[in-house]
Design a protein around this motif. Structure first.
Motif, PDB file in Angstrom:
ATOM      1  N   PHE A 177      -4.300 -13.509 -20.277  1.00 37.96           N
ATOM      2  CA  PHE A 177      -4.531 -12.108 -20.617  1.00 37.96           C
ATOM      3  C   PHE A 177      -4.354 -11.903 -22.102  1.00 37.96           C
ATOM      4  N   THR A 178      -4.881 -10.779 -22.571  1.00 35.29           N
ATOM      5  CA  THR A 178      -4.699 -10.408 -23.965  1.00 35.29           C
ATOM      6  C   THR A 178      -4.768  -8.885 -24.086  1.00 35.29           C
ATOM      7  N   SER A 179      -4.067  -8.357 -25.061  1.00 36.35           N
ATOM      8  CA  SER A 179      -4.152  -6.922 -25.362  1.00 36.35           C
ATOM      9  C   SER A 179      -5.452  -6.660 -26.108  1.00 36.35           C
ATOM     10  N   ILE A 180      -6.127  -5.579 -25.745  1.00 37.71           N
ATOM     11  CA  ILE A 180      -7.333  -5.192 -26.477  1.00 37.71           C
ATOM     12  C   ILE A 180      -7.151  -3.872 -27.207  1.00 37.71           C
ATOM     13  N   ASP A 181      -6.023  -3.215 -26.976  1.00 35.89           N
ATOM     14  CA  ASP A 181      -5.708  -1.982 -27.696  1.00 35.89           C
ATOM     15  C   ASP A 181      -4.208  -1.760 -27.583  1.00 35.89           C
ATOM     16  N   LEU A 182      -3.613  -1.237 -28.646  1.00 38.12           N
ATOM     17  CA  LEU A 182      -2.191  -0.932 -28.659  1.00 38.12           C
ATOM     18  C   LEU A 182      -1.994   0.234 -29.607  1.00 38.12           C
ATOM     19  N   ARG A 183      -1.380   1.293 -29.111  1.00 40.10           N
ATOM     20  CA  ARG A 183      -1.159   2.494 -29.937  1.00 40.10           C
ATOM     21  C   ARG A 183       0.265   2.983 -29.758  1.00 40.10           C
ATOM     22  N   ALA A 184       0.899   3.316 -30.856  1.00 38.75           N
ATOM     23  CA  ALA A 184       2.297   3.749 -30.825  1.00 38.75           C
ATOM     24  C   ALA A 184       2.439   5.159 -31.366  1.00 38.75           C
ATOM     25  N   VAL A 185       3.293   5.924 -30.716  1.00 40.02           N
ATOM     26  CA  VAL A 185       3.697   7.239 -31.193  1.00 40.02           C
ATOM     27  C   VAL A 185       5.205   7.168 -31.403  1.00 40.02           C
ATOM     28  N   PHE A 186       5.630   7.382 -32.640  1.00 40.92           N
ATOM     29  CA  PHE A 186       7.041   7.301 -32.981  1.00 40.92           C
ATOM     30  C   PHE A 186       7.650   8.695 -32.902  1.00 40.92           C
ATOM     31  N   LEU A 187       8.763   8.807 -32.192  1.00 44.96           N
ATOM     32  CA  LEU A 187       9.350  10.114 -31.900  1.00 44.96           C
ATOM     33  C   LEU A 187      10.590  10.439 -32.720  1.00 44.96           C
ATOM     34  N   ARG A 188      11.374   9.433 -33.060  1.00 39.59           N
ATOM     35  CA  ARG A 188      12.576   9.661 -33.879  1.00 39.59           C
ATOM     36  C   ARG A 188      13.000   8.350 -34.519  1.00 39.59           C
ATOM     37  N   PRO A 189      13.692   8.424 -35.646  1.00 40.08           N
ATOM     38  CA  PRO A 189      14.118   7.193 -36.312  1.00 40.08           C
ATOM     39  C   PRO A 189      15.240   6.502 -35.543  1.00 40.08           C
ATOM     40  N   VAL A 190      15.384   5.222 -35.830  1.00 37.33           N
ATOM     41  CA  VAL A 190      16.432   4.409 -35.209  1.00 37.33           C
ATOM     42  C   VAL A 190      17.158   3.663 -36.311  1.00 37.33           C
ATOM     43  N   TRP A 191      18.460   3.535 -36.135  1.00 37.08           N
ATOM     44  CA  TRP A 191      19.267   2.717 -37.029  1.00 37.08           C
ATOM     45  C   TRP A 191      19.879   1.600 -36.194  1.00 37.08           C
ATOM     46  N   ARG A 192      21.140   1.382 -36.274  1.00 33.96           N
ATOM     47  CA  ARG A 192      21.819   0.357 -35.472  1.00 33.96           C
ATOM     48  C   ARG A 192      21.970   0.898 -34.047  1.00 33.96           C
ATOM     49  N   ASP A 193      21.370   0.193 -33.089  1.00 36.39           N
ATOM     50  CA  ASP A 193      21.386   0.675 -31.708  1.00 36.39           C
ATOM     51  C   ASP A 193      20.906  -0.433 -30.775  1.00 36.39           C
ATOM     52  N   THR A 194      21.021  -0.199 -29.494  1.00 37.41           N
ATOM     53  CA  THR A 194      20.404  -1.060 -28.484  1.00 37.41           C
ATOM     54  C   THR A 194      19.235  -0.272 -27.919  1.00 37.41           C
ATOM     55  N   LEU A 195      18.036  -0.830 -28.072  1.00 37.18           N
ATOM     56  CA  LEU A 195      16.829  -0.166 -27.588  1.00 37.18           C
ATOM     57  C   LEU A 195      16.390  -0.799 -26.291  1.00 37.18           C
ATOM     58  N   ARG A 196      15.855   0.029 -25.399  1.00 38.65           N
ATOM     59  CA  ARG A 196      15.367  -0.427 -24.107  1.00 38.65           C
ATOM     60  C   ARG A 196      13.921   0.018 -23.970  1.00 38.65           C
ATOM     61  N   ALA A 197      13.059  -0.910 -23.572  1.00 42.93           N
ATOM     62  CA  ALA A 197      11.625  -0.642 -23.413  1.00 42.93           C
ATOM     63  C   ALA A 197      11.231  -0.839 -21.956  1.00 42.93           C
ATOM     64  N   HIS A 198      10.667   0.215 -21.338  1.00 45.58           N
ATOM     65  CA  HIS A 198      10.230   0.196 -19.936  1.00 45.58           C
ATOM     66  C   HIS A 198       8.705   0.216 -19.921  1.00 45.58           C
ATOM     67  N   ALA A 199       8.085  -0.850 -19.434  1.00 43.86           N
ATOM     68  CA  ALA A 199       6.621  -0.936 -19.371  1.00 43.86           C
ATOM     69  C   ALA A 199       6.158  -0.832 -17.928  1.00 43.86           C
ATOM     70  N   TYR A 200       5.082  -0.054 -17.728  1.00 42.81           N
ATOM     71  CA  TYR A 200       4.536   0.130 -16.386  1.00 42.81           C
ATOM     72  C   TYR A 200       3.052   0.468 -16.489  1.00 42.81           C
ATOM     73  N   PRO A 201       2.279   0.113 -15.447  1.00 35.34           N
ATOM     74  CA  PRO A 201       0.846   0.402 -15.488  1.00 35.34           C
ATOM     75  C   PRO A 201       0.573   1.875 -15.174  1.00 35.34           C
ATOM     76  N   THR A 202      -0.393   2.440 -15.869  1.00 35.29           N
ATOM     77  CA  THR A 202      -0.849   3.794 -15.546  1.00 35.29           C
ATOM     78  C   THR A 202      -2.201   3.765 -14.843  1.00 35.29           C
ATOM     79  N   HIS A 203      -2.911   2.646 -14.954  1.00 40.35           N
ATOM     80  CA  HIS A 203      -4.177   2.435 -14.237  1.00 40.35           C
ATOM     81  C   HIS A 203      -4.439   0.934 -14.181  1.00 40.35           C
ATOM     82  N   SER A 204      -4.761   0.451 -12.998  1.00 37.66           N
ATOM     83  CA  SER A 204      -5.054  -0.973 -12.838  1.00 37.66           C
ATOM     84  C   SER A 204      -6.425  -1.151 -12.219  1.00 37.66           C
ATOM     85  N   GLY A 205      -7.264  -1.892 -12.923  1.00 35.92           N
ATOM     86  CA  GLY A 205      -8.573  -2.256 -12.402  1.00 35.92           C
ATOM     87  C   GLY A 205      -8.618  -3.744 -12.114  1.00 35.92           C
TER      88      GLY A 205
END
Length: 161
Positions: free
Chosen positions: A97-125
């Motif tokens: 597989f490969t990504s064909i598009d990736l878009r980010a919207v940044f909501l607030r700045p981050v400094w020293r922290d532990t970040l958690r990323a939750h990925a899930y499908p919104t449409h599967s063909g």
């Protein structure tokens, strides 16, 4: 004595990795953890078919931009790692597989922290899947939302990836 490798489905491999029960002879069709995840300290926290949660510790002294906050490219990489892990659990043997598009919207700045990323499908063909990845900081506040379109490659197109 040579031990022959046992190739597991990706989801089983990742579950064993999380449980700490993975043995030296067990493999899967992809490399986990990935080289970039090892380099950046991205850790797998949870995985289900088509879904993944990863996290990492951030520090502006290491991951900072010119303003002294964590670089947006790092947030994008964190999301891409979660999305790639999620999608790897649903591709079949011999597929890639490969990504064909990736878009980010940044909501607030981050400094020293532990970040958690939750990925899930919104449409599967059949070959195209749309994902969303929500990144939060340790207090639960959202940091970024990343959407991606991933295509599954079959046959000759999946080779040498």
């Amino acid at each position: 004595m040579t031990i022959s490798p046992t190739e597991l489905p990706v989801l089983d491999y990742l579950h064993a990795q999380l449980a700490g029960t993975l043995t030296d002879d067990q493999t899967c069709q992809f490399r986990y953890p990935t080289a970039i995840s090892r380099t950046l300290g991205i850790r797998l926290k949870a995985v289900l078919a088509g879904r993944a949660v990863v996290e990492m510790d951030t520090d502006p002294a290491v991951h900072g931009n010119q303003q002294g906050t964590v670089h947006g490219g790092l947030l994008t990489e964190l999301a891409d790692a979660a999305i790639g892990t999620a999608h790897s659990t649903v591709v079949g043997p011999g597929e890639s597989f490969t990504s064909i598009d990736l878009r980010a919207v940044f909501l607030r700045p981050v400094w020293r922290d532990t970040l958690r990323a939750h990925a899930y499908p919104t449409h599967s063909g059949r070959t195209i899947t749309h994902y969303q990845c929500d990144i939060t900081r340790s207090d639960g506040k959202p940091v970024a939302t990343v959407v991606s379109i991933v295509t599954t490659l079959e046959g000759e197109r999946s080779q040498r990836r």
